[in-house]
Scaffold this motif. Sequence first.
Motif, PDB file in Angstrom:
ATOM      1  N   GLY A 231       0.787  -1.226   0.000  1.00 47.02           N
ATOM      2  CA  GLY A 231       0.000   0.000   0.000  1.00 47.02           C
ATOM      3  C   GLY A 231       0.817   1.273   0.000  1.00 47.02           C
ATOM      4  O   GLY A 231       0.252   2.365   0.124  1.00 47.02           O
ATOM      5  N   THR A 232       2.147   1.159  -0.142  1.00 50.55           N
ATOM      6  CA  THR A 232       3.000   2.347  -0.152  1.00 50.55           C
ATOM      7  C   THR A 232       3.938   2.387  -1.358  1.00 50.55           C
ATOM      8  O   THR A 232       4.294   3.465  -1.826  1.00 50.55           O
ATOM      9  N   ILE A 263      -1.090   6.022   3.673  1.00 49.49           N
ATOM     10  CA  ILE A 263      -0.022   6.849   4.240  1.00 49.49           C
ATOM     11  C   ILE A 263       1.003   7.216   3.173  1.00 49.49           C
ATOM     12  O   ILE A 263       1.700   8.217   3.317  1.00 49.49           O
ATOM     13  N   CYS A 264       1.122   6.419   2.112  1.00 49.71           N
ATOM     14  CA  CYS A 264       1.960   6.752   0.949  1.00 49.71           C
ATOM     15  C   CYS A 264       3.239   7.470   1.399  1.00 49.71           C
ATOM     16  O   CYS A 264       3.477   8.626   1.075  1.00 49.71           O
ATOM     17  N   ASP A 265       4.065   6.740   2.141  1.00 52.46           N
ATOM     18  CA  ASP A 265       5.222   7.363   2.789  1.00 52.46           C
ATOM     19  C   ASP A 265       6.548   7.069   2.105  1.00 52.46           C
ATOM     20  O   ASP A 265       7.618   7.359   2.651  1.00 52.46           O
ATOM     21  N   GLY A 266       6.502   6.462   0.917  1.00 42.96           N
ATOM     22  CA  GLY A 266       7.742   6.194   0.204  1.00 42.96           C
ATOM     23  C   GLY A 266       8.404   4.883   0.558  1.00 42.96           C
ATOM     24  O   GLY A 266       9.536   4.630   0.127  1.00 42.96           O
ATOM     25  N   TYR A 267       7.720   4.025   1.321  1.00 41.57           N
ATOM     26  CA  TYR A 267       8.288   2.728   1.675  1.00 41.57           C
ATOM     27  C   TYR A 267       8.151   1.782   0.487  1.00 41.57           C
ATOM     28  O   TYR A 267       7.061   1.338   0.144  1.00 41.57           O
ATOM     29  N   ALA A 344      -1.535  11.269   2.391  1.00 39.55           N
ATOM     30  CA  ALA A 344      -0.192  10.852   1.982  1.00 39.55           C
ATOM     31  C   ALA A 344       0.881  11.643   2.726  1.00 39.55           C
ATOM     32  O   ALA A 344       0.806  12.872   2.821  1.00 39.55           O
ATOM     33  N   ARG A 345       1.880  10.945   3.235  1.00 42.15           N
ATOM     34  CA  ARG A 345       3.014  11.616   3.878  1.00 42.15           C
ATOM     35  C   ARG A 345       4.023  12.109   2.847  1.00 42.15           C
ATOM     36  O   ARG A 345       4.756  13.067   3.096  1.00 42.15           O
ATOM     37  N   GLU A 346       4.072  11.426   1.702  1.00 37.36           N
ATOM     38  CA  GLU A 346       4.916  11.845   0.581  1.00 37.36           C
ATOM     39  C   GLU A 346       4.013  11.997  -0.642  1.00 37.36           C
ATOM     40  O   GLU A 346       4.013  11.166  -1.553  1.00 37.36           O
ATOM     41  N   PRO A 347       3.203  13.052  -0.681  1.00 39.95           N
ATOM     42  CA  PRO A 347       2.196  13.167  -1.744  1.00 39.95           C
ATOM     43  C   PRO A 347       2.776  13.229  -3.147  1.00 39.95           C
ATOM     44  O   PRO A 347       2.104  12.875  -4.118  1.00 39.95           O
ATOM     45  N   GLY A 348       4.027  13.657  -3.276  1.00 39.58           N
ATOM     46  CA  GLY A 348       4.633  13.710  -4.601  1.00 39.58           C
ATOM     47  C   GLY A 348       4.725  12.345  -5.261  1.00 39.58           C
ATOM     48  O   GLY A 348       4.668  12.241  -6.493  1.00 39.58           O
ATOM     49  N   ILE A 349       4.868  11.292  -4.459  1.00 38.53           N
ATOM     50  CA  ILE A 349       4.917   9.939  -5.018  1.00 38.53           C
ATOM     51  C   ILE A 349       3.585   9.595  -5.670  1.00 38.53           C
ATOM     52  O   ILE A 349       3.540   9.055  -6.781  1.00 38.53           O
ATOM     53  N   ALA A 350       2.486   9.911  -4.991  1.00 41.54           N
ATOM     54  CA  ALA A 350       1.165   9.647  -5.564  1.00 41.54           C
ATOM     55  C   ALA A 350       0.951  10.471  -6.832  1.00 41.54           C
ATOM     56  O   ALA A 350       0.465   9.963  -7.847  1.00 41.54           O
ATOM     57  N   ARG A 351       1.320  11.744  -6.777  1.00 41.28           N
ATOM     58  CA  ARG A 351       1.116  12.603  -7.950  1.00 41.28           C
ATOM     59  C   ARG A 351       1.952  12.127  -9.136  1.00 41.28           C
ATOM     60  O   ARG A 351       1.535  12.254 -10.291  1.00 41.28           O
ATOM     61  N   THR A 357      -3.910  14.327  -4.837  1.00 47.61           N
ATOM     62  CA  THR A 357      -3.711  14.239  -3.389  1.00 47.61           C
ATOM     63  C   THR A 357      -4.468  15.359  -2.685  1.00 47.61           C
ATOM     64  O   THR A 357      -4.526  16.494  -3.169  1.00 47.61           O
ATOM     65  N   ARG A 358      -5.049  14.997  -1.547  1.00 51.74           N
ATOM     66  CA  ARG A 358      -5.709  15.961  -0.670  1.00 51.74           C
ATOM     67  C   ARG A 358      -5.443  15.546   0.771  1.00 51.74           C
ATOM     68  O   ARG A 358      -5.186  14.369   1.059  1.00 51.74           O
TER      69      ARG A 358
END
Length: 389
Positions: A231-232, A263-267, A344-351, A357-358
Amino acid sequence: TSHRKVAIRACLDELYAAGVEQKDVLLLFSNGLHPRATVAEMQTILGPELFGEFYPTGQITSHDSEDYDHLVDLGYTAQGDHVIMNKYVYDADVAVLIGHTQGNPYGGYSGGYKHCATGISHWRSISAHHVPQVMHRQDFVPVSTNSEMRHKFDQQGMRMEEKMGKKFFCCDAVLDTKSRQIEINSGWAREMQPVSWKTADKRTYVHWAEKKYDIIVFGMPTNFHYGNGMGTNPIQMMQALSAQVIRHRRIMSDRCVFIVSSICDGYFHDERWPYLRELYDLFQHDYMNILPDMNRYGEYFATKEEYIRKYRFANAFHPFHGFSMMSCGHLAEEHTSAIYIVGAREPGIARSMGLKTRATFEEALADAMRKYTGPNPNILALPRTFTTA
């Protein structure tokens, strides 16, 4: 009451009664391109009794799709698919496949010929069906047992049987939401599959559902399905989102939006997916606009020695598995108007994967209504997504 533990013991009893000796039995984990089982995983899956009977004598192992001393090249199906299979299974007097009939976005259900076509084969065989030209056909979404992918599973499985000179004996359990056995079907896959699907359909499909939803809301944990980081890791995230599209497309409106917490934290969990960071970085460059653009690198990654060694000896996924994930991952973009990742903790990854991202659900919902769905959307909340079978 684990199906594998019960079914293996039942099959062994039948084999011993027919004169087979314990020393002539091999328990093989059919992991395909997934990580080869650790000793601890073997103990958990088999239980202490079976593990204790077979492990000390070297009679438990995992399929190794890169061990060419224990693979057999069976040539090509009539459709041109290259079939390479495990030699232990090929040489066995009796080949027993113990699996599950559970809803699966790849071909409708697990079990049957899907088991051998993906579990004891080679990346070149899997590249015949886990690729864009199959997964982006109209018959793939929504999920179906009558798709080109499912037909290819059957064709490859029957090619194995033809060349082995024997049929697989399948023992598949239809499982409920808590992975308890509802029904067990055994026999030749060609005859057994459609029978098992009848009960599985009753457990899996909501046939009366007709209402179309404009917004679907669910959460994405860090650790599920393919493992910790699912999930990350951005490519695994896209596969998970697309799997929900495949499952729910029948009730999605043509303007449907997903709102998903992660949480999208880059893991990335580089030990489990050692190649995905390189794939992700490559996707950001060199005219890579959509995930299918990456498909031309499949053989390059699938034959990269560093990643192959980690699959064989360090319990990592095989590098070609990442291309299956990307082929599937594109479907989220194809079948939704937008996907919002909330928290997301690292929203740039999702984008960077084309997701919006919101910070909160309220913000995402307001933006979706303003841009895509209008002020009165039909909303479906799925609070148990990725937490139950």
